[in-house]
Design a protein around this motif. Structure first.
Motif, mmCIF file in Angstrom:
data_model
loop_
_atom_site.group_PDB
_atom_site.id
_atom_site.type_symbol
_atom_site.label_atom_id
_atom_site.label_comp_id
_atom_site.label_asym_id
_atom_site.label_seq_id
_atom_site.Cartn_x
_atom_site.Cartn_y
_atom_site.Cartn_z
ATOM 1 N N UNK A 208 37.959 -35.466 16.331
ATOM 2 C CA UNK A 208 36.927 -34.299 16.414
ATOM 3 C C UNK A 208 37.205 -33.079 15.484
ATOM 4 N N UNK A 209 38.180 -33.333 14.784
ATOM 5 C CA UNK A 209 38.488 -32.325 13.629
ATOM 6 C C UNK A 209 39.873 -31.876 13.089
ATOM 7 N N UNK A 210 40.026 -30.978 12.176
ATOM 8 C CA UNK A 210 41.213 -30.435 11.768
ATOM 9 C C UNK A 210 41.274 -28.960 12.326
ATOM 10 N N UNK A 211 42.632 -28.950 13.358
ATOM 11 C CA UNK A 211 42.758 -27.725 13.747
ATOM 12 C C UNK A 211 43.701 -26.567 13.115
ATOM 13 N N UNK A 212 44.384 -27.157 12.162
ATOM 14 C CA UNK A 212 45.521 -26.334 11.516
ATOM 15 C C UNK A 212 46.178 -27.189 10.368
ATOM 16 N N UNK A 213 46.491 -26.464 9.298
ATOM 17 C CA UNK A 213 46.863 -27.370 7.891
ATOM 18 C C UNK A 213 48.087 -26.730 7.685
ATOM 19 N N UNK A 214 49.411 -27.207 7.627
ATOM 20 C CA UNK A 214 50.486 -26.623 7.199
ATOM 21 C C UNK A 214 50.978 -27.348 5.776
ATOM 22 N N UNK A 215 51.073 -26.236 4.596
ATOM 23 C CA UNK A 215 51.418 -27.133 3.446
ATOM 24 C C UNK A 215 52.827 -27.287 3.275
ATOM 25 N N UNK A 216 53.118 -28.550 2.392
ATOM 26 C CA UNK A 216 54.452 -28.712 2.200
ATOM 27 C C UNK A 216 54.803 -28.010 1.060
ATOM 28 N N UNK A 217 56.003 -27.371 1.164
ATOM 29 C CA UNK A 217 56.643 -26.672 0.038
ATOM 30 C C UNK A 217 56.554 -27.342 -1.433
ATOM 31 N N UNK A 218 56.209 -26.981 -2.493
ATOM 32 C CA UNK A 218 55.812 -27.706 -3.567
ATOM 33 C C UNK A 218 57.339 -28.137 -4.307
ATOM 34 N N UNK A 219 58.227 -27.637 -4.050
ATOM 35 C CA UNK A 219 59.762 -28.107 -4.405
ATOM 36 C C UNK A 219 59.919 -29.306 -3.658
ATOM 37 N N UNK A 220 59.536 -29.462 -2.435
ATOM 38 C CA UNK A 220 59.755 -30.526 -1.405
ATOM 39 C C UNK A 220 58.929 -31.519 -2.055
#
Length: 272
Positions: A48-60
């Motif tokens: 049905x869709x995207x409810x949240x986005x959690x970015x991965x830290x660039x260093x990881x």
């Protein structure tokens, strides 16, 4: 010693399993290659869709990429969701450092359900730091319109848009025309110093097309990893997509647009 042809997917995770890293790894396995992965972002997502986005830290993200490249021979790279400037710059740095033989970038910017997945300021960085370093980009019409800030409503406009992207610095563009619904769908393939090609396919009426773009780009990477030319990889990938859509069109997965049937005709793991 022999080894498996290996594709590294650098993309977001789809918790619903239909797109992103999950679709990529299913596709790579179905086409007989070995899949490695580096996750750029986590999404809370279903049909049905995207409810949240959690970015991965660039260093990881960088640590994931270096862990793969320092140990495993990577024959092709597929890039998907790049939603921040920092992620784009990390990927650009890694490509410059390790110089993989083939890189395809599916610039995921809008989800199937219409959710925007990329920050506005990131688009300029893609042009500056990433597009010229990859062998092929595979935008759909929505993404191409964001990239060149123009409406695209006809096949002729698609051709002009793809050629404009090449002039602006892309090495090759496969502009997907699936959003122009009709009995025949046209994809435009433009690259430097070559004639522009039109790849046509029959429209398949299916509600289950979630993750089609992810699947196509990872299929192209898989065929490139096993030794095909780029035009051949595109042709075979489009045939695979058509088969996966046809095989999954009558299956219900959730209450929205479902996934393709990635495993409709699996190929045994190959070696090279």
């Amino acid at each position: 010693m022999t080894r498996y042809p290996t594709v590294l997917t650098i993309a977001g995770s789809d918790s619903g399993g239909g797109a992103g890293i999950q679709a990529d790894l299913k596709t790579i396995a179905a086409l007989g290659a070995y899949g490695a992965s580096a996750i750029t972002a986590l999404t809370a997502q279903n049909t049905l869709g995207v409810s949240a986005i959690h970015a991965v830290p660039p260093a990881f993200l960088k640590a994931q990429l270096e862990a793969v490249f320092e140990d495993i021979t990577v024959d092709a790279v597929k890039i998907g969701m790049v939603n921040t400037i920092e992620v784009a710059l990390v990927i650009s740095e890694i490509i410059e450092k390790y110089k993989p033989g083939f890189v395809v970038f599916d610039p995921v910017m809008v989800s199937t359900s219409g959710s925007r997945l990329i920050q506005e300021e990131t688009v300029a960085v893609l042009w500056e730091a990433l597009f010229s370093k990859v062998n092929l980009i595979t935008p759909n019409l929505d993404e191409a319109q964001i990239l060149i800030s123009k409406q695209i409503e006809t096949v002729e406009a698609m051709k002009a848009a793809a050629e404009e992207m090449v002039r602006r610095g892309c090495n090759a563009v496969l502009l997907k025309g699936g959003h122009l619904v009709g009995p025949v769908l046209s994809d435009i393939f433009a690259r430097k110093n070559e004639d522009t090609l039109i790849f046509e396919s029959e429209y398949i009426d299916s509600p289950n097309v979630h993750g089609t773009g992810c699947t196509l780009s990872s299929a192209i990477a898989s065929f490139m990893a096993t030794g095909y030319s780029l035009p051949e990889a595109i042709i075979f990938s489009k045939e695979y997509i058509s088969g996966a859509i046809e095989a999954g069109k009558n299956i219900t997965t959730g209450n929205g647009p479902g996934p393709l049937n990635h495993s409709f005709s699996p190929v045994p793991m190959q070696t090279i």
